[in-house]
Design a protein around this motif. Structure first.
Motif, short mmCIF file in Angstrom:
data_model
loop_
_atom_site.label_atom_id
_atom_site.label_comp_id
_atom_site.label_asym_id
_atom_site.label_seq_id
_atom_site.Cartn_x
_atom_site.Cartn_y
_atom_site.Cartn_z
N THR A 224 0.84 -1.20 0.00
CA THR A 224 0.00 0.00 0.00
C THR A 224 0.88 1.25 0.00
OG1 THR A 224 -0.10 0.18 2.40
CG2 THR A 224 -1.76 -1.23 1.34
N GLN A 225 0.26 2.40 -0.27
CA GLN A 225 0.99 3.67 -0.25
C GLN A 225 1.60 3.93 1.12
OE1 GLN A 225 1.26 5.63 -3.06
NE2 GLN A 225 2.73 6.89 -1.96
N HIS A 226 0.82 3.66 2.17
CA HIS A 226 1.30 3.87 3.54
C HIS A 226 2.51 2.98 3.83
CE1 HIS A 226 1.23 4.64 7.85
NE2 HIS A 226 1.24 3.33 8.05
N GLU A 227 2.41 1.72 3.46
CA GLU A 227 3.52 0.79 3.71
C GLU A 227 4.76 1.20 2.94
OE1 GLU A 227 0.84 -3.27 4.47
OE2 GLU A 227 1.49 -2.71 2.44
N LEU A 228 4.58 1.67 1.72
CA LEU A 228 5.72 2.10 0.91
C LEU A 228 6.45 3.25 1.58
CD1 LEU A 228 7.25 1.95 -1.85
CD2 LEU A 228 5.67 3.73 -2.64
N GLU A 229 5.71 4.25 2.01
CA GLU A 229 6.34 5.45 2.59
C GLU A 229 6.93 5.19 3.97
OE1 GLU A 229 4.22 9.16 2.18
OE2 GLU A 229 3.02 8.34 0.52
N ILE A 230 6.39 4.25 4.71
CA ILE A 230 6.91 3.96 6.06
C ILE A 230 8.09 2.99 6.01
CG2 ILE A 230 6.38 2.91 8.29
CD1 ILE A 230 5.15 5.68 7.90
N TYR A 231 7.89 1.84 5.38
CA TYR A 231 8.90 0.78 5.44
C TYR A 231 10.01 0.91 4.39
CZ TYR A 231 5.34 -1.26 8.44
OH TYR A 231 4.43 -1.46 9.45
N PHE A 232 9.77 1.72 3.38
CA PHE A 232 10.78 1.90 2.34
C PHE A 232 11.28 3.35 2.27
CE2 PHE A 232 8.30 -1.79 1.20
CZ PHE A 232 9.23 -2.70 0.74
N SER A 233 11.10 4.05 3.38
CA SER A 233 11.44 5.47 3.41
C SER A 233 12.90 5.74 3.04
CB SER A 233 11.15 6.05 4.80
OG SER A 233 11.43 7.42 4.84
N GLU A 234 13.82 4.96 3.60
CA GLU A 234 15.23 5.18 3.31
C GLU A 234 15.54 4.89 1.85
OE1 GLU A 234 19.63 3.63 4.84
OE2 GLU A 234 17.83 3.20 6.03
N TRP A 235 14.92 3.85 1.30
CA TRP A 235 15.13 3.53 -0.11
C TRP A 235 14.61 4.66 -0.99
CZ3 TRP A 235 17.26 -1.03 -2.18
CH2 TRP A 235 17.60 -2.00 -1.24
N ILE A 236 13.48 5.23 -0.62
CA ILE A 236 12.90 6.33 -1.39
C ILE A 236 13.83 7.54 -1.36
CG2 ILE A 236 10.98 7.99 -1.50
CD1 ILE A 236 9.20 5.70 -0.38
N ASN A 237 14.35 7.85 -0.18
CA ASN A 237 15.28 8.99 -0.06
C ASN A 237 16.53 8.77 -0.90
OD1 ASN A 237 13.56 10.32 1.70
ND2 ASN A 237 14.53 9.48 3.53
N ASN A 238 17.07 7.56 -0.84
CA ASN A 238 18.28 7.26 -1.62
C ASN A 238 18.01 7.36 -3.12
OD1 ASN A 238 19.76 6.80 0.70
ND2 ASN A 238 19.43 4.58 0.69
N SER A 239 16.84 6.86 -3.54
CA SER A 239 16.51 6.89 -4.97
C SER A 239 16.28 8.33 -5.45
CB SER A 239 15.25 6.06 -5.24
OG SER A 239 15.52 4.68 -5.03
N SER A 240 15.66 9.16 -4.62
CA SER A 240 15.43 10.54 -5.02
C SER A 240 16.75 11.27 -5.22
CB SER A 240 14.55 11.26 -3.99
OG SER A 240 15.24 11.44 -2.76
N GLU A 241 17.74 10.95 -4.37
CA GLU A 241 19.06 11.57 -4.52
C GLU A 241 19.73 11.08 -5.80
OE1 GLU A 241 21.41 10.89 -1.05
OE2 GLU A 241 20.00 11.91 0.30
N ARG A 242 19.64 9.79 -6.07
CA ARG A 242 20.28 9.23 -7.26
C ARG A 242 19.62 9.75 -8.54
NH1 ARG A 242 20.43 2.82 -6.27
NH2 ARG A 242 21.42 2.87 -8.34
N MET A 243 18.31 10.01 -8.47
CA MET A 243 17.58 10.49 -9.65
C MET A 243 17.54 12.01 -9.71
SD MET A 243 14.47 7.69 -9.43
CE MET A 243 13.58 8.27 -10.86
N ASN A 244 18.10 12.65 -8.68
CA ASN A 244 18.19 14.12 -8.62
C ASN A 244 16.83 14.79 -8.70
OD1 ASN A 244 19.64 16.51 -8.33
ND2 ASN A 244 19.80 16.82 -10.55
N GLY B 30 -11.70 -2.55 -5.63
CA GLY B 30 -12.09 -1.24 -6.15
C GLY B 30 -11.83 -0.11 -5.18
N VAL B 31 -11.23 -0.40 -4.05
CA VAL B 31 -10.97 0.63 -3.03
C VAL B 31 -9.48 0.70 -2.69
CG1 VAL B 31 -11.46 1.41 -0.68
CG2 VAL B 31 -13.27 0.34 -2.05
N THR B 32 -8.93 -0.40 -2.20
CA THR B 32 -7.52 -0.46 -1.81
C THR B 32 -6.65 -0.57 -3.05
OG1 THR B 32 -8.14 -1.58 0.24
CG2 THR B 32 -5.81 -1.66 -0.40
N ARG B 33 -5.62 0.27 -3.15
CA ARG B 33 -4.69 0.26 -4.29
C ARG B 33 -3.34 -0.26 -3.82
NH1 ARG B 33 -8.42 0.62 -8.20
NH2 ARG B 33 -10.02 2.03 -7.43
N LEU B 34 -2.73 -1.09 -4.65
CA LEU B 34 -1.48 -1.74 -4.27
C LEU B 34 -0.40 -1.56 -5.34
CD1 LEU B 34 -2.99 -5.15 -3.07
CD2 LEU B 34 -2.21 -3.28 -1.60
#
Length: 309
Positions: A7-27, A48-52
């Motif tokens: 889920t969006q929540h799980e992505l932002e919580i559990y993969f936060s460090e990966w997201i930060n690292n990727s944003s730096e690499r992608m500038n 039709g409600v929960t998006r994954l």
């Protein structure tokens, strides 16, 4: 344990460090990256409600620090291609916002399922909306939409160098050079195995052209309604709108007649006025006649000056 997706929540919580690292690499900023990730990989739904997010694709993207079509390269589309050819499905766009009954996927054996059920069970379609006993299907995200376009162009129509062709078509459209667009489309048609498509018609030629446009990321719409009718194809650029009317001629003797029919249709339905009413756009209206005997299209073009709102 990931059973179905992230889920969006799980992505932002559990993969936060990966997201930060990727944003730096992608500038790019974290917020901009999250927006791109959602558009490209999110959207799978079973209610039709929960998006994954597709776990494989999102993890590949974050590990490599690069947006990519990991869906398509992760497995062979051979089984899907065989089904599509067998069932003569020529345009994936017809399954956008496709309405079905709630029991549409009850078929046990996927190879005998209806196309919408087959595409859903193979992961290409998902549930966009579910109201009572009616379900609306759609492609979940940009990655899957591009995957099915690539499958059609690569494996079904077998268009050579379609990515290069798409870029060239985009450049020609940007310059308003519709004659060049027609020539580029003809080069694509020349390589299509016509024996694989015995029932060609106007819809077939338009569908292939539309796939080339969308494969190149060109904003384009089919069957666009106006107050006086419905245009076959509308292409939207930064300061230009191109309205195309497709006609089908069985041979060279029908070309002029079909061209005249298309011209009259554009004039009678006032396409230039309809699509230039809201903004200052240069309007190009054109007729493309597909001469099936010679396997090529011919063009007629009219340019309308800027329409002031």
């Amino acid at each position: 344990m990931i059973l179905l997706g992230i889920t969006q929540h799980e992505l932002e919580i559990y993969f936060s460090e990966w997201i930060n690292n990727s944003s730096e690499r992608m500038n790019i900023t974290r917020e901009a990256l999250l927006y791109r990730l959602k558009d490209y990989y999110d959207g799978f739904s079973f209610d039709g409600v929960t998006r994954l997010y597709n776990p494989f694709s999102i993890m590949q993207c974050l590990a490599k620090g690069k947006l990519g079509n990991y869906w398509y390269v992760s497995g062979s589309p051979t089984f899907i291609v065989k089904y599509m050819k067998k069932n003569a499905i020529q345009d994936p766009e017809e399954y956008r916002h496709f309405k079905v009954s709630a029991d549409f996927s009850d078929t046990q054996e996927i190879e005998y399922a209806e196309p919408e059920s087959f595409l859903y069970q193979s992961g290409y379609l998902t549930i966009e909306k579910w109201v009572d006993d009616e379900i609306t299907l759609d492609y979940p995200n940009e990655e899957v939409r591009k995957s099915i376009l690539r499958m059609y162009l690569d494996e079904i129509y077998r268009v050579k160098r379609y990515m290069t062709l798409g870029s060239q078509i985009w450049e020609a459209l940007s310059e308003g050079n519709i004659d060049e667009v027609a020539e580029l489309y003809n080069s694509a048609l020349a390589g299509v195995p016509y024996d694989d498509f015995p029932n060609r018609n106007e819809f077939w030629y338009r569908s292939l052209f539309l796939m080339l446009l969308r494969g190149a990321g060109i904003i384009s719409y089919a069957e666009v309604h106006t107050y006086k009718g419905r245009a076959d194809l509308v292409i939207q650029l930064k300061s230009r709108i191109i309205v195309l009317e497709f006609k089908f001629a069985k041979n060279k003797f029908e070309v002029e007649k079909k061209m005249s029919e298309g011209q009259a249709q554009i004039a009678d339905r006032e396409y230039a006025k309809s699509y230039g009413a809201e903004k200052n756009f240069e309007i190009l209206t054109a007729v493309l006649v597909a001469n099936d005997e010679e396997r090529c299209v011919k063009i007629w073009l009219k340019i309308t000056s800027l329409v002031v709102s």
